[in-house]
Write a protein that holds these residues in place. Structure first.
Motif, mmCIF file in Angstrom:
data_model
loop_
_atom_site.group_PDB
_atom_site.id
_atom_site.type_symbol
_atom_site.label_atom_id
_atom_site.label_comp_id
_atom_site.label_asym_id
_atom_site.label_seq_id
_atom_site.Cartn_x
_atom_site.Cartn_y
_atom_site.Cartn_z
ATOM 1 N N MET A 125 0.853 -1.190 0.000
ATOM 2 C CA MET A 125 0.000 0.000 0.000
ATOM 3 C C MET A 125 0.885 1.235 0.000
ATOM 4 O O MET A 125 2.032 1.181 0.439
ATOM 5 C CB MET A 125 -0.881 0.027 1.268
ATOM 6 C CG MET A 125 -1.907 -1.073 1.344
ATOM 7 S SD MET A 125 -2.743 -1.161 2.962
ATOM 8 C CE MET A 125 -3.264 0.512 3.221
ATOM 9 N N VAL A 126 0.328 2.335 -0.479
ATOM 10 C CA VAL A 126 1.018 3.621 -0.435
ATOM 11 C C VAL A 126 0.084 4.639 0.210
ATOM 12 O O VAL A 126 -1.127 4.473 0.203
ATOM 13 C CB VAL A 126 1.444 4.105 -1.846
ATOM 14 C CG1 VAL A 126 2.477 3.165 -2.450
ATOM 15 C CG2 VAL A 126 0.234 4.230 -2.770
ATOM 16 N N ALA A 127 0.680 5.700 0.768
ATOM 17 C CA ALA A 127 -0.097 6.777 1.383
ATOM 18 C C ALA A 127 0.162 8.067 0.628
ATOM 19 O O ALA A 127 1.250 8.259 0.076
ATOM 20 C CB ALA A 127 0.278 6.937 2.854
ATOM 21 N N GLU A 128 -0.807 8.939 0.603
ATOM 22 C CA GLU A 128 -0.677 10.220 -0.086
ATOM 23 C C GLU A 128 0.412 11.077 0.530
ATOM 24 O O GLU A 128 1.075 11.819 -0.149
ATOM 25 C CB GLU A 128 -2.004 10.982 -0.047
ATOM 26 C CG GLU A 128 -3.052 10.393 -0.964
ATOM 27 C CD GLU A 128 -2.687 10.517 -2.439
ATOM 28 O OE1 GLU A 128 -2.688 11.629 -2.966
ATOM 29 O OE2 GLU A 128 -2.389 9.486 -3.059
ATOM 30 N N THR A 129 0.577 10.999 1.824
ATOM 31 C CA THR A 129 1.497 11.887 2.528
ATOM 32 C C THR A 129 2.934 11.392 2.516
ATOM 33 O O THR A 129 3.825 12.088 2.981
ATOM 34 C CB THR A 129 1.049 12.035 3.995
ATOM 35 O OG1 THR A 129 1.092 10.717 4.586
ATOM 36 C CG2 THR A 129 -0.349 12.595 4.091
ATOM 37 N N GLY A 130 3.156 10.180 2.026
ATOM 38 C CA GLY A 130 4.489 9.606 2.080
ATOM 39 C C GLY A 130 4.752 8.918 3.412
ATOM 40 O O GLY A 130 5.795 8.318 3.612
ATOM 41 N N ALA A 131 3.806 9.030 4.340
ATOM 42 C CA ALA A 131 3.925 8.368 5.639
ATOM 43 C C ALA A 131 3.646 6.872 5.467
ATOM 44 O O ALA A 131 3.326 6.413 4.371
ATOM 45 C CB ALA A 131 2.932 8.985 6.626
ATOM 46 N N THR A 132 3.746 6.125 6.545
ATOM 47 C CA THR A 132 3.429 4.712 6.504
ATOM 48 C C THR A 132 1.940 4.532 6.213
ATOM 49 O O THR A 132 1.085 5.126 6.859
ATOM 50 C CB THR A 132 3.768 4.045 7.843
ATOM 51 O OG1 THR A 132 5.173 4.232 8.093
ATOM 52 C CG2 THR A 132 3.468 2.554 7.807
ATOM 53 N N ALA A 133 1.640 3.727 5.198
ATOM 54 C CA ALA A 133 0.245 3.515 4.792
ATOM 55 C C ALA A 133 -0.468 2.630 5.799
ATOM 56 O O ALA A 133 0.099 1.692 6.344
ATOM 57 C CB ALA A 133 0.218 2.886 3.412
ATOM 58 N N TYR A 134 -1.739 2.942 6.017
ATOM 59 C CA TYR A 134 -2.598 2.131 6.869
ATOM 60 C C TYR A 134 -4.008 2.208 6.335
ATOM 61 O O TYR A 134 -4.317 3.055 5.480
ATOM 62 C CB TYR A 134 -2.523 2.567 8.328
ATOM 63 C CG TYR A 134 -3.084 3.943 8.576
ATOM 64 C CD1 TYR A 134 -4.397 4.116 9.023
ATOM 65 C CD2 TYR A 134 -2.311 5.079 8.378
ATOM 66 C CE1 TYR A 134 -4.922 5.373 9.258
ATOM 67 C CE2 TYR A 134 -2.830 6.349 8.601
ATOM 68 C CZ TYR A 134 -4.133 6.497 9.049
ATOM 69 O OH TYR A 134 -4.641 7.743 9.263
ATOM 70 N N VAL A 135 -4.879 1.318 6.804
ATOM 71 C CA VAL A 135 -6.267 1.330 6.378
ATOM 72 C C VAL A 135 -7.028 2.272 7.300
ATOM 73 O O VAL A 135 -7.178 2.000 8.476
ATOM 74 C CB VAL A 135 -6.886 -0.085 6.408
ATOM 75 C CG1 VAL A 135 -8.351 -0.013 5.978
ATOM 76 C CG2 VAL A 135 -6.104 -1.025 5.512
ATOM 77 N N GLY A 136 -7.455 3.410 6.738
ATOM 78 C CA GLY A 136 -8.131 4.436 7.538
ATOM 79 C C GLY A 136 -9.625 4.263 7.571
ATOM 80 O O GLY A 136 -10.214 3.543 6.843
#
Length: 113
Positions: free
Chosen positions: A102-113
């Protein structure tokens, strides 16, 4: 109408050519973490943005949300419109639990929100 549904263990890893991914979650869920290369169209926006799905020119579209409810609705709608779509049972929760990337928009660690 039966909604075509597939469990995570039946989804090839890596995803094959010709398989597009449509994420129908809300903006904040998408930003937290999503499948790289997926198209993001929140469920309520899908009818107005159907041309974007057509532009994918995919053989099949894997539709995802958090747990599988919204994506089942989207899959049924797409099938009714003539698309070859399949719902991911368990959604992004199962995707993440299976260790899929997975990737996150912010560049942070991706998680399921």
């Amino acid at each position: 109408m039966n909604v075509p549904t597939v469990p995570i263990d039946a989804v090839p890893d890596p995803l094959p050519e010709g398989l597009a991914v449509l994420d129908v979650r809300e903006d904040h869920e998408w930003a937290a973490g999503h499948i790289d290369g997926a198209l993001h169209i929140p469920l309520m926006d899908l009818p107005a943005r159907l041309d974007e799905v057509a532009a994918l020119d995919a053989v099949q579209t894997l539709v995802v949300c958090k747990v599988g409810g919204r994506s089942a609705q989207a899959t049924a709608y797409l099938a009714h419109q003539g698309y070859e779509a399949v719902n991911l049972a368990g959604g992004m929760l199962d995707w993440h639990a299976a260790g899929r990337p997975m990737v996150a928009e912010t560049g942070a660690t991706a998680y399921v929100g």
